[in-house]
Enzyme design. Structure first.
Site, PDB file in Angstrom:
ATOM      1  CB  ALA A 199      40.018  31.953  32.013  1.00  0.00           C
ATOM      2  CB  ALA A 200      38.495  30.083  36.938  1.00  0.00           C
ATOM      3  CB  VAL A 201      39.949  35.604  37.501  1.00  0.00           C
ATOM      4  CG1 VAL A 201      40.985  36.600  38.009  1.00  0.00           C
ATOM      5  CG2 VAL A 201      39.846  35.669  35.986  1.00  0.00           C
ATOM      6  CG  ASP A 217      34.373  38.932  24.123  1.00  0.00           C
ATOM      7  OD1 ASP A 217      33.150  39.098  23.943  1.00  0.00           O
ATOM      8  OD2 ASP A 217      34.842  38.127  24.958  1.00  0.00           O
ATOM      9  CE  LYS A 248      40.441  57.963  48.068  1.00  0.00           C
ATOM     10  NZ  LYS A 248      39.376  58.892  48.451  1.00  0.00           N
ATOM     11  CB  ILE A 305      37.940  37.479  42.166  1.00  0.00           C
ATOM     12  CG1 ILE A 305      39.103  37.308  41.182  1.00  0.00           C
ATOM     13  CG2 ILE A 305      38.445  37.528  43.587  1.00  0.00           C
ATOM     14  CD1 ILE A 305      40.151  38.406  41.260  1.00  0.00           C
ATOM     15  N   GLY A 306      36.266  35.556  39.785  1.00  0.00           N
ATOM     16  CA  GLY A 306      35.587  35.666  38.494  1.00  0.00           C
ATOM     17  C   GLY A 306      35.705  34.385  37.703  1.00  0.00           C
ATOM     18  CE  LYS A 307      32.000  29.586  36.960  1.00  0.00           C
ATOM     19  NZ  LYS A 307      31.149  29.375  35.765  1.00  0.00           N
ATOM     20  N   GLY A 308      34.649  32.975  33.528  1.00  0.00           N
ATOM     21  CA  GLY A 308      34.052  33.203  32.231  1.00  0.00           C
ATOM     22  C   GLY A 308      33.906  31.907  31.462  1.00  0.00           C
TER      23      GLY A 308
END
Length: 576
Positions: A155-157, A350, A173, A149-152
């Site tokens: 790291a990767a999420v 950051d 919600k 669901i994400g990558k920086g």
């Protein structure tokens, strides 16, 4: 000199001597900030005046009220005795001036007591995290890993679910369906899929990339310890906590307490790097050699378990334009989060819209949390000052949104970078994105924080409230001494959103009217908190946060800024 003129002069002397002379040592910085730099009117600090008087002024230590009485009595005695009429009038008026100051100080003491009582009530109501406490989950095998669901850059999420008793879902919600109801059918279908995914995977697992920390758990925890700043007390196994904190491997940074606008890390553990979905395509170079012969990563790394949020602030703003009040509350949430970090000795360093996660409360209002603490500065002494004796000292991430005092610092012996207002400056830059504008410190405009001039900053849309425009302009001041803290800026927005009537006839010195409003506001928030789901909204959380951090001096400074801004606006209107 006439007697009338002499009395006027004596009153002025009585005020100025005690405000700017004997009483100034305790409130020097705040008074100068309000009166000298921003010209919002003089004020008196609310502390006891006796504490500020040096021991050599033993005659004056009884209290200002007693001093005023003695001066007035002496003035009458002189009037009945010798001396010129002018000198007698000046001496008497001097005593009257001191008496007026005592009344102002008494009002301040009452206002300060009101603030302290309200703060004590709301500070006891700790923020409750939306997930149930974990009882297990210290191994990667305890989780079902879903899609990325994400990558920086570090790291990767991945979305995840616990194999053990899953946490109770939040009342908030988590869908983007509300944003896309007027879009075509295909878009709505994808948003509903997102909602379903969050129900099935309420957690997120962040896998750090490990290049140089080795493969021992202790070395990994030491190298990546900044990621643990928002961790809950039981995030690490107790034995790991003891090993890391025994001094042999270095102390972990302090951990911040729970706050509605700061992410919480529920579990942190080390494990072998697995081959997760998309790894070979998305980040092959960071994989260990056993998974990719050309990979540069180590076999083990750090994993963090957090709540899964539907999107980042940047993703949300790309598909939606929040309303006027919602935008103001989004900005206010960032300031509340930054203030909470600063109070506990942490500078994020950051901040950007990619590092802010977002969901929706029961009223559909965006709820923001600050995440990704890999570049943070965490200090036990809470000074937020970093010695900068070499260019190799890490000043933080995201050079585009680095505050001027940080980006323009030159290394040298005795040089120190003060981060106490650096994150607040970054919030001011992100405000442009929240209000539908391009961030001026990103391309194509790309102002440089080290060299920009404040007059180069683009104007916010005319639909943005004047008070909010004032806050953003103040946050982006180059000189940190002329920039309000996150707490003061947050107070300004609180007063603008909910205290307009209280400010209608308010001045920057007398706080009695505002104290009365604070008492009424406290009663409203307490009643609302007992009324069910409405007490869990973003608006209710913000109001509780404001009341739990009340400080008379910060509040007075915020009022002074607002009144100054409104005076400037009226002057501009009249000149036109």
């Amino acid at each position: 000199m006439s007697v009338k003129h002499a009395i006027s002069r004596g009153l002025e002397m009585g005020r100025s001597v005690f405000q700017l002379g004997l009483l100034k040592s305790g409130g020097r910085v705040a008074a100068k900030l309000r009166a000298d730099r921003f010209r919002v009117g003089p004020s008196v600090r609310s502390a006891q005046p006796q504490a500020f008087l040096p021991s050599r002024y033993r005659y004056y230590r009884t209290s200002l009220r007693g001093l005023a009485a003695q001066l007035q009595s002496a003035g009458f005695r002189r009037m009945m005795g010798g001396g010129s009429p002018r000198n007698r009038a000046v001496f008497l008026a001097f005593g009257l001036g001191v008496g007026l100051i005592e009344q102002q100080l008494e009002d301040d003491r009452r206002s300060a007591a009101t603030c302290q009582e309200i703060q004590a009530v709301f500070s006891k109501k700790r923020f409750q995290t939306p997930l149930k406490p974990f009882t297990s989950g210290y191994k990667l095998e305890d989780y079902i890993i879903g899609n990325q669901i994400g990558k920086g850059s570090n790291a990767a999420v991945y979305e995840a679910a616990a194999r053990f008793a899953p946490p109770k879902e939040s009342d908030r919600k988590c869908s983007l369906v509300q944003l896309r109801e007027d879009e075509e059918e295909g878009e709505t279908s994808r948003s509903m899929t997102c909602c379903s995914s969050l129900r099935n995977f309420p957690l997120a697992v962040k896998m750090m990339w490990n290049f140089g920390a080795g493969s021992s758990s202790e070395a990994i925890l030491k190298s990546m310890s900044q990621e643990l700043v928002p961790a809950v007390p039981l995030a690490l196994k107790q034995e790991k906590e003891q090993i890391t904190l025994d001094g042999h491997f270095g102390d972990l940074p302090k951990r911040v307490s729970a706050h509605p606008n700061v992410i919480r890390v529920y579990r942190a553990f080390t494990a072998d790097v697995p081959l997760l979905p998309g790894a070979q395509e998305e980040y092959p170079d960071v994989l260990p050699a056993r998974l990719n012969p050309a990979g540069l990563g180590n076999n083990r790394t750090l994993f963090l378990v957090m709540k899964n949020y539907p999107c980042t602030l940047r993703q949300y703003l790309e598909v939606s334009t929040p309303g006027r009040k919602q935008s103001s509350m989004m900005l206010l949430q960032l300031l509340e989060g930054v203030d909470h970090l600063c109070r506990q000795g942490v500078a994020h360093r950051d901040l950007k819209s990619d590092n802010v996660l977002l969901e929706f409360d029961s009223d559909g209002c965006p709820h923001l949390v600050i995440t990704d603490f890999g570049c943070c500065l965490a200090q036990n002494d809470s000074s937020l000052q970093l010695p900068f004796n070499s260019m190799w000292v890490n000043r933080g991430g995201n050079a585009s949104l680095m505050a001027p005092e940080v980006s323009s610092a030159l290394p040298g012996s005795g040089v120190v970078i003060d981060y106490s207002k650096a994150d607040a400056w970054a919030v001011g830059a992100i405000a442009y994105e929240i209000f539908g504008q391009h961030n001026p410190f990103y391309r194509p405009l790309a102002l440089e924080s080290r060299s920009y001039q404040e007059k180069q900053l683009p104007a916010l849309p005319s639909s943005v409230p004047a008070d909010v425009q004032l806050v953003v302009g103040l946050l982006l001041r180059r000189d940190p001494s002329k920039r309000p803290s996150a707490r003061v800026a947050a107070n300004m927005l609180h007063l603008s959103l909910w205290g307009r009537k209280a400010l209608a006839n308010q001045d920057s010195t007398g706080m009695r009217k505002l104290a009365d409003w604070l008492l009424c506001q406290s009663a409203v928030v307490l009643l609302r908190g007992c009324s069910g789901p409405s007490g869990n909204t973003v608006e209710a959380e913000l109001q509780r946060s404001f009341l739990s951090n009340l400080d008379l001096e910060d509040l007075r400074t915020a009022v002074g800024f607002l009144l100054y801004g409104r005076e400037q606006s009226q002057a501009c209107i009249l000149s036109e």
